[in-house]
Each structure stands twice: as C-alpha cells, then as structure tokens.
Design a protein around this motif. Structure first.
Motif, PDB file in Angstrom:
ATOM      1  N   ALA A  33       0.846  -1.190   0.000  1.00 31.74           N
ATOM      2  CA  ALA A  33       0.000   0.000   0.000  1.00 31.74           C
ATOM      3  C   ALA A  33       0.879   1.236   0.000  1.00 31.74           C
ATOM      4  O   ALA A  33       1.794   1.358   0.828  1.00 31.74           O
ATOM      5  CB  ALA A  33      -0.927   0.018   1.218  1.00 31.74           C
ATOM      6  N   VAL A  34       0.620   2.134  -0.932  1.00 32.72           N
ATOM      7  CA  VAL A  34       1.269   3.444  -0.924  1.00 32.72           C
ATOM      8  C   VAL A  34       0.589   4.270   0.172  1.00 32.72           C
ATOM      9  O   VAL A  34      -0.630   4.427   0.164  1.00 32.72           O
ATOM     10  CB  VAL A  34       1.136   4.142  -2.289  1.00 32.72           C
ATOM     11  CG1 VAL A  34       1.749   5.537  -2.231  1.00 32.72           C
ATOM     12  CG2 VAL A  34       1.798   3.302  -3.379  1.00 32.72           C
ATOM     13  N   VAL A  35       1.385   4.769   1.108  1.00 33.38           N
ATOM     14  CA  VAL A  35       0.849   5.511   2.260  1.00 33.38           C
ATOM     15  C   VAL A  35       1.336   6.954   2.186  1.00 33.38           C
ATOM     16  O   VAL A  35       2.539   7.211   2.077  1.00 33.38           O
ATOM     17  CB  VAL A  35       1.265   4.863   3.590  1.00 33.38           C
ATOM     18  CG1 VAL A  35       0.757   5.680   4.770  1.00 33.38           C
ATOM     19  CG2 VAL A  35       0.733   3.433   3.673  1.00 33.38           C
ATOM     20  N   LEU A  36       0.381   7.879   2.277  1.00 33.51           N
ATOM     21  CA  LEU A  36       0.663   9.293   2.059  1.00 33.51           C
ATOM     22  C   LEU A  36       0.210  10.160   3.227  1.00 33.51           C
ATOM     23  O   LEU A  36      -0.758   9.827   3.910  1.00 33.51           O
ATOM     24  CB  LEU A  36      -0.061   9.769   0.793  1.00 33.51           C
ATOM     25  CG  LEU A  36       0.175   8.952  -0.474  1.00 33.51           C
ATOM     26  CD1 LEU A  36      -0.836   9.331  -1.542  1.00 33.51           C
ATOM     27  CD2 LEU A  36       1.595   9.155  -0.971  1.00 33.51           C
ATOM     28  N   PRO A  37       0.877  11.301   3.413  1.00 32.45           N
ATOM     29  CA  PRO A  37       0.403  12.309   4.367  1.00 32.45           C
ATOM     30  C   PRO A  37      -0.412  13.360   3.630  1.00 32.45           C
ATOM     31  O   PRO A  37      -0.519  13.335   2.398  1.00 32.45           O
ATOM     32  CB  PRO A  37       1.709  12.920   4.868  1.00 32.45           C
ATOM     33  CG  PRO A  37       2.564  12.923   3.622  1.00 32.45           C
ATOM     34  CD  PRO A  37       2.181  11.672   2.840  1.00 32.45           C
ATOM     35  N   GLU A  38      -0.979  14.268   4.387  1.00 37.31           N
ATOM     36  CA  GLU A  38      -1.625  15.438   3.801  1.00 37.31           C
ATOM     37  C   GLU A  38      -0.924  16.721   4.235  1.00 37.31           C
ATOM     38  O   GLU A  38      -0.950  17.719   3.520  1.00 37.31           O
ATOM     39  CB  GLU A  38      -3.101  15.481   4.205  1.00 37.31           C
ATOM     40  CG  GLU A  38      -3.903  14.335   3.609  1.00 37.31           C
ATOM     41  CD  GLU A  38      -5.350  14.346   4.043  1.00 37.31           C
ATOM     42  OE1 GLU A  38      -6.226  14.256   3.170  1.00 37.31           O
ATOM     43  OE2 GLU A  38      -5.613  14.436   5.259  1.00 37.31           O
ATOM     44  N   ALA A  39      -0.298  16.686   5.403  1.00 41.97           N
ATOM     45  CA  ALA A  39       0.366  17.871   5.945  1.00 41.97           C
ATOM     46  C   ALA A  39       1.751  17.490   6.472  1.00 41.97           C
ATOM     47  O   ALA A  39       2.043  16.318   6.721  1.00 41.97           O
ATOM     48  CB  ALA A  39      -0.468  18.480   7.076  1.00 41.97           C
ATOM     49  N   PHE A  40       2.578  18.493   6.646  1.00 43.96           N
ATOM     50  CA  PHE A  40       3.956  18.262   7.076  1.00 43.96           C
ATOM     51  C   PHE A  40       4.029  17.538   8.419  1.00 43.96           C
ATOM     52  O   PHE A  40       4.896  16.676   8.621  1.00 43.96           O
ATOM     53  CB  PHE A  40       4.703  19.592   7.157  1.00 43.96           C
ATOM     54  CG  PHE A  40       6.113  19.466   7.657  1.00 43.96           C
ATOM     55  CD1 PHE A  40       7.070  18.753   6.941  1.00 43.96           C
ATOM     56  CD2 PHE A  40       6.497  20.048   8.861  1.00 43.96           C
ATOM     57  CE1 PHE A  40       8.368  18.625   7.398  1.00 43.96           C
ATOM     58  CE2 PHE A  40       7.794  19.932   9.328  1.00 43.96           C
ATOM     59  CZ  PHE A  40       8.732  19.214   8.598  1.00 43.96           C
ATOM     60  N   PHE A  41       3.120  17.848   9.341  1.00 39.87           N
ATOM     61  CA  PHE A  41       3.194  17.229  10.663  1.00 39.87           C
ATOM     62  C   PHE A  41       2.934  15.722  10.610  1.00 39.87           C
ATOM     63  O   PHE A  41       3.195  15.015  11.583  1.00 39.87           O
ATOM     64  CB  PHE A  41       2.224  17.911  11.643  1.00 39.87           C
ATOM     65  CG  PHE A  41       0.759  17.641  11.422  1.00 39.87           C
ATOM     66  CD1 PHE A  41       0.158  16.505  11.948  1.00 39.87           C
ATOM     67  CD2 PHE A  41      -0.021  18.523  10.700  1.00 39.87           C
ATOM     68  CE1 PHE A  41      -1.190  16.245  11.748  1.00 39.87           C
ATOM     69  CE2 PHE A  41      -1.376  18.289  10.505  1.00 39.87           C
ATOM     70  CZ  PHE A  41      -1.963  17.145  11.027  1.00 39.87           C
ATOM     71  N   GLN A  42       2.451  15.208   9.483  1.00 37.83           N
ATOM     72  CA  GLN A  42       2.213  13.776   9.330  1.00 37.83           C
ATOM     73  C   GLN A  42       3.380  13.036   8.669  1.00 37.83           C
ATOM     74  O   GLN A  42       3.362  11.809   8.589  1.00 37.83           O
ATOM     75  CB  GLN A  42       0.948  13.552   8.502  1.00 37.83           C
ATOM     76  CG  GLN A  42      -0.318  14.112   9.129  1.00 37.83           C
ATOM     77  CD  GLN A  42      -1.496  14.094   8.171  1.00 37.83           C
ATOM     78  OE1 GLN A  42      -1.330  14.251   6.956  1.00 37.83           O
ATOM     79  NE2 GLN A  42      -2.696  13.898   8.705  1.00 37.83           N
ATOM     80  N   PHE A  43       4.377  13.781   8.189  1.00 34.18           N
ATOM     81  CA  PHE A  43       5.491  13.144   7.476  1.00 34.18           C
ATOM     82  C   PHE A  43       6.150  12.052   8.317  1.00 34.18           C
ATOM     83  O   PHE A  43       6.394  10.941   7.842  1.00 34.18           O
ATOM     84  CB  PHE A  43       6.546  14.195   7.082  1.00 34.18           C
ATOM     85  CG  PHE A  43       6.229  14.989   5.849  1.00 34.18           C
ATOM     86  CD1 PHE A  43       4.926  15.164   5.412  1.00 34.18           C
ATOM     87  CD2 PHE A  43       7.251  15.593   5.123  1.00 34.18           C
ATOM     88  CE1 PHE A  43       4.638  15.917   4.281  1.00 34.18           C
ATOM     89  CE2 PHE A  43       6.979  16.345   3.984  1.00 34.18           C
ATOM     90  CZ  PHE A  43       5.676  16.507   3.563  1.00 34.18           C
ATOM     91  N   GLN A  44       6.466  12.367   9.555  1.00 34.76           N
ATOM     92  CA  GLN A  44       7.173  11.409  10.392  1.00 34.76           C
ATOM     93  C   GLN A  44       6.311  10.191  10.693  1.00 34.76           C
ATOM     94  O   GLN A  44       6.822   9.071  10.801  1.00 34.76           O
ATOM     95  CB  GLN A  44       7.625  12.063  11.703  1.00 34.76           C
ATOM     96  CG  GLN A  44       8.525  11.163  12.556  1.00 34.76           C
ATOM     97  CD  GLN A  44       9.730  10.640  11.786  1.00 34.76           C
ATOM     98  OE1 GLN A  44      10.478  11.411  11.190  1.00 34.76           O
ATOM     99  NE2 GLN A  44       9.911   9.324  11.764  1.00 34.76           N
ATOM    100  N   ASP A  45       5.008  10.383  10.815  1.00 32.19           N
ATOM    101  CA  ASP A  45       4.107   9.248  11.053  1.00 32.19           C
ATOM    102  C   ASP A  45       4.154   8.272   9.880  1.00 32.19           C
ATOM    103  O   ASP A  45       4.159   7.048  10.079  1.00 32.19           O
ATOM    104  CB  ASP A  45       2.674   9.743  11.258  1.00 32.19           C
ATOM    105  CG  ASP A  45       2.510  10.580  12.513  1.00 32.19           C
ATOM    106  OD1 ASP A  45       3.298  10.390  13.464  1.00 32.19           O
ATOM    107  OD2 ASP A  45       1.598  11.430  12.544  1.00 32.19           O
ATOM    108  N   VAL A  46       4.182   8.806   8.674  1.00 29.98           N
ATOM    109  CA  VAL A  46       4.264   7.955   7.488  1.00 29.98           C
ATOM    110  C   VAL A  46       5.577   7.184   7.469  1.00 29.98           C
ATOM    111  O   VAL A  46       5.602   5.967   7.241  1.00 29.98           O
ATOM    112  CB  VAL A  46       4.121   8.798   6.202  1.00 29.98           C
ATOM    113  CG1 VAL A  46       4.471   7.961   4.960  1.00 29.98           C
ATOM    114  CG2 VAL A  46       2.713   9.353   6.089  1.00 29.98           C
ATOM    115  N   MET A  47       6.678   7.874   7.723  1.00 27.76           N
ATOM    116  CA  MET A  47       7.984   7.206   7.675  1.00 27.76           C
ATOM    117  C   MET A  47       8.131   6.192   8.815  1.00 27.76           C
ATOM    118  O   MET A  47       8.741   5.126   8.632  1.00 27.76           O
ATOM    119  CB  MET A  47       9.100   8.247   7.722  1.00 27.76           C
ATOM    120  CG  MET A  47       9.107   9.222   6.546  1.00 27.76           C
ATOM    121  SD  MET A  47       8.932   8.454   4.904  1.00 27.76           S
ATOM    122  CE  MET A  47      10.368   7.372   4.882  1.00 27.76           C
ATOM    123  N   SER A  48       7.572   6.487   9.963  1.00 33.60           N
ATOM    124  CA  SER A  48       7.632   5.545  11.090  1.00 33.60           C
ATOM    125  C   SER A  48       6.836   4.279  10.772  1.00 33.60           C
ATOM    126  O   SER A  48       7.265   3.163  11.100  1.00 33.60           O
ATOM    127  CB  SER A  48       7.086   6.194  12.362  1.00 33.60           C
ATOM    128  OG  SER A  48       7.905   7.264  12.776  1.00 33.60           O
TER     129      SER A  48
END
Length: 267
Positions: A33-48
């Motif tokens: 599954a390709v997993v994406l953020p919508e805002a900068f504050f979610q970037f780390q959640d995606v990478m984690s």
C-alpha cells in the motif's frame, strides 16, 4: 496480489489498530500500500509506519492542497507559507525510501477557495512539487477535486510525465487527455456508488488504471472507515465493467503500478 496505490494508513483513524488492518489486508491478497500524508506534521508518522512495515508500506511525502486551519480541521487552502524549506528537506532526506511525491495537487472546492490567490498559490505549490518529483525521478500522487482540467493542464505545462490521478472526479473527456499524456488513474471502492467514476472505468483503458482505497475515506459505503482490504471492491467492479476476469484486472493493475512506482519493479 493487489497494490493499493493511494492510502492514508498513518491517519489518526488507524492509530489503535493499524497493525491488524495491515495483517487483514495481506491475508486478503493486498501485497503493498502506498501511504501518504496530507500535511507536514504527518510526514514522520508515514515514515515511522514504513519502518515498522517495510514489506507492506510504500511511503510518499508531499503537501496536500487543503491544510489544517485554526479549528484543527483540514478546512483551508494551502498557502505558499506552508511549503517551507522543512518540507523539501524532509523529502530530500528520505528520497531513497520514497515511492512518490504526494499527496499533492489542486482542490478548487468553493468551501476552501476564499480568493483567486488561493488557486494561484495551489498551482505554484503543485508546480514546485512536480519539479522536485522530476528531479528525484519519482511519480506524483495527485489530488484533483473540482479541479481536474486545471490539474492536467498544470502538470502538462510543468512537464510532468509520471503521474497518478487519484479518485479523479472530472469529465471523461478531461481524463482522456490525461491518458494521452501517459497518466494513470486509480479507482477507489467508492466507485460502486459513484456514476461519475463508473463512467471513467468504462472509458479509460485498463492499461492506465490502478487500484486504490484512499483509506480511511472513499469506501464502498458512504459512512464508515475504509481499509486496504476493500481494494477488492475496486478490482471486482473494474472486472465487471470491462467484461474481463478478476485475475486479468489484478495482473494489469499490478503491472501498471510497477511501471509507475519504478522502485517496485526491482523488488
């Protein structure tokens, strides 16, 4: 095995049970599954989440055209001030792990557009992300609500070649211009309740279709959380609409995903 080409598994809606959601998806034949953020504050959640599920989560990073306002909801148009150096630095830092730039794009829904400048800033931010994606040889994972023609025109002007248009909501004639440019279109489970998306499926060649869920949104039922396991709904609808087998849809959409997300083809 199916590939979910657009999801938001790092969303708060999955905070308590994302591991179970992923396990259920795998058991149902969803390979990645390709997993994406919508805002900068979610970037780390995606990478984690990618670090925890490297065999399943294909991360992308990018800035959505709708951002969080003072109310704590995503209720305003993105501004140039949102597209900070930190956004670009985070993408460059993680470039070797990324499969795409996104979710990015345009959203001209009147609720979010308060002035003509909002549209101009959205377009500039999209062009900037298209340029970055080209530099990194990564595809764009694109949002285009109420702005389908504007998105395709902007991307064509920017020279974007590797593009996924997710849950495209414009006319078939507009979508076919995207097909001519070599763009791909991902079909969510909500296709079963959307006459507009049903027309797209019937009109766009299978060679330009991939599967998505947009989890937790765009499920087969209007209310309730969507999950990657529901990608089978998209697959089955495409098979019925095209008059072909489910296996043919899985094979072609997987091949298309591998062409688009080129890092997949080496795995």
């Amino acid at each position: 095995m199916m590939i979910d080409c657009h999801s938001h598994l790092a969303d708060a809606a999955f905070l308590e049970d994302v591991d179970e959601v992923i396990a259920k998806a795998k058991a149902a034949g969803v390979a990645r599954a390709v997993v994406l953020p919508e805002a900068f504050f979610q970037f780390q959640d995606v990478m984690s989440l990618h670090e925890r599920h490297r065999d399943f989560v294909l991360p992308g990073l990018g800035l959505h055209p709708v951002q969080m306002g003072g109310s704590g909801n995503f209720d305003r148009s993105v501004l140039l001030s949102d597209y900070t150096e930190e956004v670009t630095e985070a993408i460059l830092t993680n470039q070797d792990k990324l499969y795409c730039i996104g979710e990015c794009g345009l959203d001209f829904t009147p609720y979010y557009i308060k002035s003509p400048d909002d549209k101009l800033e959205q377009k500039e931010i999209l062009r900037n992300q298209a340029k970055l994606a080209s530099h990194l040889n990564l595809p764009l994972n694109v949002h285009s609500r109420s702005a389908g023609k504007h998105v395709i025109d902007t991307l064509e002007e920017a020279g974007a070649r590797k593009v996924l248009l997710h849950a495209f909501d414009a006319k078939v004639s507009t979508a076919l211009k995207g097909v001519e440019l070599g763009y791909y279109f991902s079909i969510p489970p909500s296709v079963v309740r959307s006459p507009q998306k049903q027309k797209l499926v019937k009109s766009i060649p299978l060679t330009h279709l991939v599967l998505e869920t947009d989890s937790p949104a765009l499920g087969p039922e209007k209310h309730g959380r969507n999950e990657p396991v529901n990608i089978s709904v998209s697959c089955d609808f495409i098979a019925e609409a095209k008059g072909i087998s489910r296996e043919e849809v899985i094979q072609m959409t997987t091949e298309n995903a591998q062409k688009l997300f080129t890092k997949l083809s080496s795995q």
